[in-house]
Design a protein around this motif. Structure first.
Motif, PDB file in Angstrom:
ATOM      1  N   SER A  91     -42.856  41.736 -31.297  1.00 51.15           N
ATOM      2  CA  SER A  91     -43.625  40.820 -30.945  1.00 51.15           C
ATOM      3  C   SER A  91     -45.007  40.582 -31.954  1.00 51.15           C
ATOM      4  N   LYS A  95     -45.671  37.213 -34.245  1.00 49.90           N
ATOM      5  CA  LYS A  95     -46.605  36.701 -34.210  1.00 49.90           C
ATOM      6  C   LYS A  95     -47.550  36.387 -35.602  1.00 49.90           C
ATOM      7  N   ASP A 140     -46.983  26.777 -26.696  1.00 47.72           N
ATOM      8  CA  ASP A 140     -47.829  27.723 -27.704  1.00 47.72           C
ATOM      9  C   ASP A 140     -46.841  28.663 -28.203  1.00 47.72           C
ATOM     10  N   GLN A 142     -47.410  31.389 -30.129  1.00 49.69           N
ATOM     11  CA  GLN A 142     -48.432  32.639 -30.196  1.00 49.69           C
ATOM     12  C   GLN A 142     -48.457  33.255 -28.775  1.00 49.69           C
ATOM     13  N   GLU A 143     -48.852  32.317 -27.906  1.00 46.70           N
ATOM     14  CA  GLU A 143     -49.041  32.863 -26.793  1.00 46.70           C
ATOM     15  C   GLU A 143     -47.643  33.218 -25.959  1.00 46.70           C
ATOM     16  N   THR A 144     -46.642  32.240 -26.212  1.00 40.86           N
ATOM     17  CA  THR A 144     -45.304  32.871 -25.744  1.00 40.86           C
ATOM     18  C   THR A 144     -44.703  34.080 -26.306  1.00 40.86           C
ATOM     19  N   SER A 146     -46.665  36.521 -27.164  1.00 36.95           N
ATOM     20  CA  SER A 146     -47.465  37.632 -26.419  1.00 36.95           C
ATOM     21  C   SER A 146     -46.999  38.115 -25.125  1.00 36.95           C
ATOM     22  N   GLN A 147     -46.312  37.004 -24.484  1.00 36.59           N
ATOM     23  CA  GLN A 147     -45.905  37.356 -23.231  1.00 36.59           C
ATOM     24  C   GLN A 147     -44.686  38.197 -23.000  1.00 36.59           C
ATOM     25  N   GLU A 148     -44.081  38.167 -24.205  1.00 37.61           N
ATOM     26  CA  GLU A 148     -42.558  38.859 -24.235  1.00 37.61           C
ATOM     27  C   GLU A 148     -42.617  40.263 -24.971  1.00 37.61           C
ATOM     28  N   PRO A 149     -42.684  41.274 -24.034  1.00 40.86           N
ATOM     29  CA  PRO A 149     -43.184  42.602 -24.496  1.00 40.86           C
ATOM     30  C   PRO A 149     -42.240  43.469 -25.715  1.00 40.86           C
TER      31      PRO A 149
END
Length: 287
Positions: A91, A95, A140, A142-144, A146-149
């Motif tokens: 991730s 990013k 978004d 970057q946000e998506t 960030s939510q994927e570990p």
């Protein structure tokens, strides 16, 4: 006496290889693949596409072995959906890459298992959705991420080939030791985790079935097929493949519009022409 070998595993790319320009499989190709399977030859698909986009074609052909998707980043059983292998771009790294490409105004998509996400739906999104027959989400990036570990299977950039060729050296210099860069079409630049490609995945599949490298045929048309074409005992380039790809293969078959996959299978798997073209893969000796 020299041992006579036969092809026991065939791996085929999808777009511009197995599929005609209208994204269908010709009856002749279907028949050739079915005949090969009747003779106990294992047949699989090796594609940059995601599993959900690959599955209908695998079911149409009655493929009963794992299929290679995301250029080798995921290997999955067709019927059960069981994931046998998955490797992602971490991730944090994804990013950074997305930040760099968006800053340069590039269109980008990220892939999370069977999801495709882009920051803004455009004509490029619609074009890709038509080809792959999948829905593309708008979110978004970057946000998506960030939510994927764990990370993402693939990052795809779409642009004119000249623009992608200008960007590639930058990406290669900055991330070349961390991701594998390849093209599936002139206007698709794709990134996966650095250690995976179709050749690596095909080798693992052959080992799983105790099939020798010499007994493997790989058929493709583009840069993302090079590793498996070079790995296979019999590497086949389509007649519509670019010159760079044809030069790396030891067979050039007909085009995807002229049933090139069927021609290769009929001649070198079902027929008797194999000994005329077989090469000994690097690191092996003939016997």
């Amino acid at each position: 006496m020299k041992k006579k070998l036969a092809i026991r595993l065939v791996a085929m790319d999808l777009d511009d290889t197995l599929l005609r320009d209208d994204w269908t499989i010709s009856p002749r190709v279907v028949k050739a693949i079915q005949k090969a399977q009747e003779q106990k030859v294992k047949v699989t698909i090796a594609t940059g596409r995601m599993p959900i986009s690959t599955r209908p074609y695998a079911l149409q052909l009655g493929i009963d072995v794992p299929v290679i998707t995301y250029h080798g980043a995921m290997v999955q059983q067709v019927i059960s959906g069981e994931i046998l292998f998955r490797r992602v771009i971490p991730s944090a790294l994804a990013k950074k890459i997305i930040g760099d490409v968006l800053e340069r105004g590039m269109y980008a998509q990220i892939y999370l298992k069977n999801r495709v996400i882009t920051s803004k739906l455009t004509e490029l999104s619609e074009q890709y959705a038509r080809i792959s027959k999948v829905s593309i989400e708008e979110a978004d990036l970057q946000e998506t991420i960030s939510q994927e570990p764990e990370g993402v299977e693939k990052i795809l950039l779409m642009a004119e080939e000249a623009g992608l060729d200008q960007l590639t050296p930058f990406l290669d210099q900055r991330y070349g030791d961390k991701v594998h860069l390849t093209k599936s079409k002139p206007y698709f630049l794709e990134m996966t985790e650095s250690t995976v490609n179709k050749g690596v995945a095909l080798a693992a599949l052959a080992e799983r079935f105790n099939i020798a490298q010499e007994e493997v045929m790989a058929i493709g048309d583009s840069f993302n097929d090079l590793e498996m074409i070079k790995y296979a005992g019999v590497g086949v380039a389509m007649g519509n493949a670019r010159k760079e790809i044809q030069e790396q293969a030891n067979i050039v078959t007909a085009t995807n519009q002229e049933d090139g996959v069927a021609e290769a299978i009929e001649r070198y798997v079902l027929g008797s022409a194999l000994d005329l073209v077989r090469r000994v893969p690097e690191g092996m000796t003939s016997s």
